[in-house]
Scaffold this active site. Structure first.
Site, short mmCIF file in Angstrom:
data_model
loop_
_atom_site.label_atom_id
_atom_site.label_comp_id
_atom_site.label_asym_id
_atom_site.label_seq_id
_atom_site.Cartn_x
_atom_site.Cartn_y
_atom_site.Cartn_z
N ASP A 54 3.32 -70.81 -48.25
CA ASP A 54 2.12 -70.69 -47.51
C ASP A 54 1.25 -72.09 -47.20
O ASP A 54 0.78 -72.42 -48.51
CB ASP A 54 1.30 -69.52 -47.68
CG ASP A 54 0.19 -69.35 -46.64
OD1 ASP A 54 0.03 -70.07 -45.70
OD2 ASP A 54 -0.56 -68.23 -47.01
N TYR A 144 -11.39 -79.93 -37.30
CA TYR A 144 -10.07 -80.46 -37.16
C TYR A 144 -9.79 -81.86 -37.02
O TYR A 144 -9.01 -82.25 -37.67
CB TYR A 144 -9.77 -79.85 -35.65
CG TYR A 144 -8.42 -80.19 -35.05
CD1 TYR A 144 -7.10 -79.54 -35.76
CD2 TYR A 144 -8.41 -81.22 -34.09
CE1 TYR A 144 -5.88 -79.98 -35.30
CE2 TYR A 144 -7.09 -81.51 -33.81
CZ TYR A 144 -5.64 -80.96 -34.43
OH TYR A 144 -4.41 -81.22 -34.01
N ALA A 146 -11.93 -83.90 -38.68
CA ALA A 146 -11.64 -84.40 -39.93
C ALA A 146 -10.57 -84.25 -40.70
O ALA A 146 -10.17 -85.29 -41.58
CB ALA A 146 -13.07 -83.64 -40.87
N LYS A 148 -7.58 -84.28 -39.61
CA LYS A 148 -6.75 -85.56 -39.04
C LYS A 148 -7.15 -86.83 -39.25
O LYS A 148 -6.29 -87.72 -39.58
CB LYS A 148 -6.72 -85.11 -37.55
CG LYS A 148 -5.90 -84.01 -37.06
CD LYS A 148 -4.59 -83.57 -37.76
CE LYS A 148 -3.91 -82.56 -36.76
NZ LYS A 148 -2.58 -82.13 -37.42
#
Length: 229
Positions: A54, A144, A146, A148
């Site tokens: 996971d 998102y 941050a 990436k």
């Protein structure tokens, strides 16, 4: 025959990559979050191996892999999986930040760490399918983007660290691509979604394959892919 470990093979870019690699006779290892999903992927990609882990719990990946058989060598590790929960900074809760950073940044770092010995053995290749948000951040995209931006930093550091070991590292920055995630983002933005307006996942897959197939005298460090329409 080359061997590849792929995350995010269940849909979009990851599925396109898995299909293309399987068609050319390569050996696939597909990482998925649970046994039920593993069966679905095994049915969708006959002949592929599955691993269960996971990404939302990167601290448990080592334990999970310790109870499974890993490939003895890998020619590539393809990080494609990701999550995107948009919202303004004033709205996002720590739970959203933690999940986003876990799946999009911490899990790729941990997964890379766990299979680096196999990649070094084969002078392998690590590909991070990043995002245009990994190069610039817009309103509502803070968590998102941050994650990436952090993924870009991870790739840049890894490239310098592993160059002497013969491991190549590539970051691919797709613009908006016609995937289930894109449909979800359009819903958040309140816009109509037409997949024909955006990049076909096959085109991003072709970009990744180009980097993998490049002769060893060269390395694609970063490549940006934008909608052509």
């Amino acid at each position: 025959m080359s061997s590849h470990l792929i995350t995010g093979a269940g849909s979009g870019i990851g599925a396109a990559l898995a299909r293309r690699l399987l068609e050319r006779g390569d050996d696939l290892w597909l990482l998925t979050r649970d046994a039920g999903r593993a069966k679905e992927l095994a049915d969708a990609f006959p002949g592929a191996h599955t691993l269960v882990g996971d990404l939302a719990q990167p601290e448990r990946l080592s334990w999970a892999f310790g109870h499974q058989t890993l490939p003895e060598r890998l020619d590539s590790l393809l990080h494609v999986a990701g999550v995107a929960d948009l919202g303004e900074v004033g709205e996002l809760t720590p739970k959203v930040w933690e999940r986003t950073l876990a799946v999009n940044l911490m899990a790729p770092a941990e997964l890379t760490r766990l299979v680096l010995p196999q990649l070094r053995l084969s002078n392998g290749h690590v590909v991070f399918v990043n995002s245009g948000a990994g190069l610039s951040a817009n309103a509502g995209w803070s968590a998102y983007a941050a994650s990436k931006h952090g993924l870009k930093a991870l790739a840049d550091s890894l490239r310098q660290e592993e160059h002497g070991n013969g491991v190549r590292v590539t970051s691919v920055y797709p613009g908006r691509t016609a995937t289930p995630m894109q449909e979800k983002l359009h819903q958040y933005e309140g816009k109509a979604y037409d997949p024909a307006d955006w990049i076909d996942p096959e085109s991003v897959a072709s970009t990744v394959l180009l980097s993998l197939d490049l002769p060893r005298d060269a390395e694609i460090n970063d490549v940006t892919v934008r909608p052509g329409r």
